[in-house]
Design a protein around this motif. Structure first.
Motif, PDB file in Angstrom:
ATOM      1  N   UNK A  40       0.952  -1.157  -0.122  1.00 20.79           N
ATOM      2  CA  UNK A  40      -0.055   0.017  -0.038  1.00 20.79           C
ATOM      3  C   UNK A  40       0.770   1.382   0.011  1.00 20.79           C
ATOM      4  N   UNK A  41       0.098   2.437  -0.663  1.00 20.27           N
ATOM      5  CA  UNK A  41       1.046   3.515  -0.418  1.00 20.27           C
ATOM      6  C   UNK A  41       1.181   4.257   0.740  1.00 20.27           C
ATOM      7  N   UNK A  42       2.226   4.662   1.375  1.00 23.64           N
ATOM      8  CA  UNK A  42       2.350   5.341   2.614  1.00 23.64           C
ATOM      9  C   UNK A  42       1.426   6.478   2.814  1.00 23.64           C
ATOM     10  N   UNK A  43       1.446   7.314   1.875  1.00 25.40           N
ATOM     11  CA  UNK A  43       0.692   8.514   2.019  1.00 25.40           C
ATOM     12  C   UNK A  43       0.013   8.791   0.943  1.00 25.40           C
ATOM     13  N   UNK A  44      -1.479   9.223   1.046  1.00 23.77           N
ATOM     14  CA  UNK A  44      -2.189   9.445   0.140  1.00 23.77           C
ATOM     15  C   UNK A  44      -3.100  10.696   0.511  1.00 23.77           C
ATOM     16  N   UNK A  45      -4.153  11.150  -0.300  1.00 21.94           N
ATOM     17  CA  UNK A  45      -5.186  12.256   0.217  1.00 21.94           C
ATOM     18  C   UNK A  45      -5.865  11.775   1.248  1.00 21.94           C
ATOM     19  N   UNK A  46      -6.221  10.516   1.443  1.00 18.27           N
ATOM     20  CA  UNK A  46      -6.933   9.978   2.491  1.00 18.27           C
ATOM     21  C   UNK A  46      -6.282  10.101   4.026  1.00 18.27           C
ATOM     22  N   UNK A  47      -5.159  10.116   4.010  1.00 13.76           N
ATOM     23  CA  UNK A  47      -4.399  10.342   5.073  1.00 13.76           C
ATOM     24  C   UNK A  47      -4.677  11.398   5.985  1.00 13.76           C
TER      25      UNK A  47
END
Length: 274
Positions: free
Chosen positions: A24-31
């Motif tokens: 999974x991506x560590x950082x997204x707009x949902x974080x």
């Protein structure tokens, strides 16, 4: 403390969302930062600026009343009553906010005493206090003492009585939909993730992949990993982008204090396997 904040942000989108997947991506707009970061900043502010822990927690939580995931119901009640009465809680909130204590005091007696003080204003159950003390002491041990990482499990068992579950068992518990909310659950799980990982980012990933209370497990695992591993600069930069200016000011104050105190040792790097 920076490791705790990174873990919180990375884990935030999975706490009440879909289960995390491999790579999974560590950082997204949902974080986003959650109550874990708010309370972590509050404890650091209390220590650095000589504020009572209760006062600092009430202040910072009032600044951020609406957060991703919100505050736990019992802690929310504590806030609504101005923190007059501790909650007799063994919730993992005491352990997720304590990381600055492990860096800002110079001897284990002070670390243990301050961890208790930071906990008991709200989480005064013996298990709540023990969870905070264990996390703070583990950070202190790792940043000051050069012993093999594998020895940590025995030290935790000896001094705090925690039996760390296997990573397989932690993964199974999360996959079954159990939400770990107490210190006696989350702290051993987070420590197992640290012990099984080989670097800071892997620690965070393992903690999140264990599901359950993903942001708090990754917060605690990240806090411990920071005392042992380098945090990649690009990970730090991405995490800082999520924080508002008032938090960044406390974080800058904290980092300046720690760097000055540790001399030439890098913040986030305290030990290596012998």
């Amino acid at each position: 403390m920076l490791g705790a904040i990174i873990g919180d942000i990375v884990g935030s989108r999975f706490e009440f969302g879909p289960p995390p997947q491999e790579n999974f991506k560590l950082f997204t707009d949902d974080c986003a930062f959650t109550d874990d970061t708010v309370c972590t900043i509050a404890v650091a502010d209390a220590i650095l600026n000589c504020r009572p822990y209760r006062e600092a927690l009430l202040d910072w939580c009032a600044r951020y009343p609406t957060l991703k995931g919100g505050y736990g119901p019992r802690f929310l009640q504590w806030l609504s009553e101005d923190g007059v009465h501790p909650m007799d809680s063994c919730g993992n909130g005491s352990a997720m906010r304590v990381s600055a204590v492990g860096w800002l005091f110079d001897d284990w007696q002070s670390v243990k005493a301050e961890a208790q003080k930071s906990s008991e204003v709200s989480h005064n159950h013996p298990e709540g206090i023990k969870g905070a003390q264990c996390v703070a002491e583990t950070i202190f041990w790792l940043r000051n003492m050069r012993f093999p990482k594998a020895d940590l499990e025995a030290k935790v068992r000896k001094f705090f009585g925690y039996e760390l579950p296997s990573l397989k068992d932690v993964m199974k518990i999360g996959a079954e939909g159990h939400f770990d909310a107490t210190c006696q659950e989350t702290v051993p799980m987070a420590l197992r993730c640290f012990l099984e990982a080989n670097n800071f980012v892997e620690t965070i990933r393992l903690a999140v992949l264990c599901d359950g209370d993903t942001d708090t497990k990754a917060d605690i695992a990240g806090a411990v990993a920071e005392a042992y591993y380098d945090i990649p600069d690009e990970v730090i930069d991405r995490a800082l982008d999520y924080l508002p200016d008032d938090m960044l000011r406390i974080l800058d104050q904290y980092c300046s204090h720690v760097k000055e105190h540790l001399g030439k040792r890098r913040l986030g790097q305290a030990g290596r396997d012998a």
